[in-house]
Design a protein around this motif. Structure first.
Motif, mmCIF file in Angstrom:
data_model
loop_
_atom_site.group_PDB
_atom_site.id
_atom_site.type_symbol
_atom_site.label_atom_id
_atom_site.label_comp_id
_atom_site.label_asym_id
_atom_site.label_seq_id
_atom_site.Cartn_x
_atom_site.Cartn_y
_atom_site.Cartn_z
ATOM 1 N N GLY A 153 0.747 -1.237 0.000
ATOM 2 C CA GLY A 153 0.000 0.000 0.000
ATOM 3 C C GLY A 153 0.780 1.291 0.000
ATOM 4 O O GLY A 153 0.206 2.360 -0.178
ATOM 5 N N ARG A 154 2.092 1.228 0.183
ATOM 6 C CA ARG A 154 2.858 2.471 0.247
ATOM 7 C C ARG A 154 2.766 3.284 -1.056
ATOM 8 O O ARG A 154 2.483 4.495 -0.993
ATOM 9 N N PRO A 155 2.974 2.690 -2.234
ATOM 10 C CA PRO A 155 2.863 3.487 -3.463
ATOM 11 C C PRO A 155 1.467 4.073 -3.669
ATOM 12 O O PRO A 155 1.328 5.232 -4.078
ATOM 13 N N GLY A 156 0.423 3.281 -3.394
ATOM 14 C CA GLY A 156 -0.928 3.773 -3.600
ATOM 15 C C GLY A 156 -1.279 4.926 -2.681
ATOM 16 O O GLY A 156 -1.828 5.949 -3.120
ATOM 17 N N VAL A 157 -0.979 4.773 -1.393
ATOM 18 C CA VAL A 157 -1.257 5.839 -0.438
ATOM 19 C C VAL A 157 -0.434 7.078 -0.775
ATOM 20 O O VAL A 157 -0.936 8.210 -0.724
#
Length: 283
Positions: A77-81
């Motif tokens: 989830g780091r890239p999406g957030v």
């Protein structure tokens, strides 16, 4: 395109990342993709370099507040957030890994964006969305884990609107004349990671045409990402030597390049490269 009888199976890919990503993200800058360094003198941390590649890819989309972005293969989830926070867009991420979806949604809650960022379990080759649901889509290295890139691209093309941009990264064969022994070694490494056969820069013209997309850009960024393996495998090996790790990690390390080979890859031109690909759905 290189062919290989061993293709990743979605459920096995999910099981692999369920077991490994909590650990691997610790050594991949919090993400599950390569880093981007500006050159040999760039002293960026892995976290900074991984975020840089996320930003480079996301910036290709040109997303604005209120746009709907699909993150295909969201990792943890780091890239999406990060992309949603930087652009103001609404984002939906998918992963075949149930664990990654759980961690990603926890991240969105923790960072205060859960009202417009959500993650769900889904197969990239059978997306659970209606036609034209998104304004943009990106896939950071996730397309390397599907057995049929064209089918995945067709699904992405279906769920984005006309005129949408699709940006992704993929692994490429930069040494097609390699001997059989070297090719076999590369295939073993790929199999341990549950990745599909490597592609070439020229393959994306065929892939895009088959999926109903247009090629905007295919750029080899290997000279910026080539530092990844040494900075990942080295610390992971050191950790595994002193701590219990999942069997899947043990297998990855058992056939990973040696420290000497990793150093040569960082200083030279690796056989396995990284492509930055930008596609567009015709308006």
């Amino acid at each position: 395109m290189t062919t290989d009888v061993s293709l990743p199976k979605p459920e096995e890919v999910g099981t692999f990342y369920d077991a490994t990503n909590d650990l691997m993200t610790r050594f991949l800058g919090g993400s599950t993709h390569y880093g981007y360094w500006t050159g040999p003198d760039d002293d960026s941390t892995f976290e900074q370099a991984a975020d840089r590649l996320t930003d480079i890819l996301a910036d290709k989309l040109g997303a604005k507040p209120g746009d709907r972005v699909l993150d295909v293969g969201c990792g943890q989830g780091r890239p999406g957030v990060r992309t949603a926070t930087r652009t103001g867009a609404d984002l939906t991420g998918i992963s075949i890994s149930a664990r990654d979806v759980e961690v990603s949604n926890d991240r969105a809650e923790r960072e205060g964006v859960a009202d417009r960022v959500r993650f769900q379990r889904a197969d990239a080759m059978d997306l659970p969305f209606e036609d034209g649901s998104f304004d943009h889509a990106f896939a950071l290295e996730s397309i390397v884990c599907v057995p049929d890139r064209i089918r995945a691209l067709k699904e992405i093309a279906r769920v984005v609107r006309p005129g949408a941009t699709v940006a992704l990264t993929d692994f490429s064969d930069r040494d097609p004349e390699a001997n059989a022994k070297k090719k076999e070694a590369l295939a073993e490494v790929g199999e341990s990671w549950h990745t599909a056969p490597l592609v070439t820069e020229g393959d994306y013209a065929e892939f895009a045409a088959a999926a109903g997309l247009e090629v905007v850009e295919v750029t080899d960024i290997t000279l910026h990402t080539r530092y990844t393996e040494e900075r990942f495998y080295g610390p992971l090996r050191e950790y595994a030597a002193n701590n219990e790790v999942p069997p899947e990690i043990e297998q990855v390390l058992a056939i990973a390049p040696s420290p000497e080979e990793l150093r040569a890859m960082s200083e030279g031109a690796p056989s396995v490269g990284v492509l930055l690909v930008v596609l567009r759905k015709p308006a």
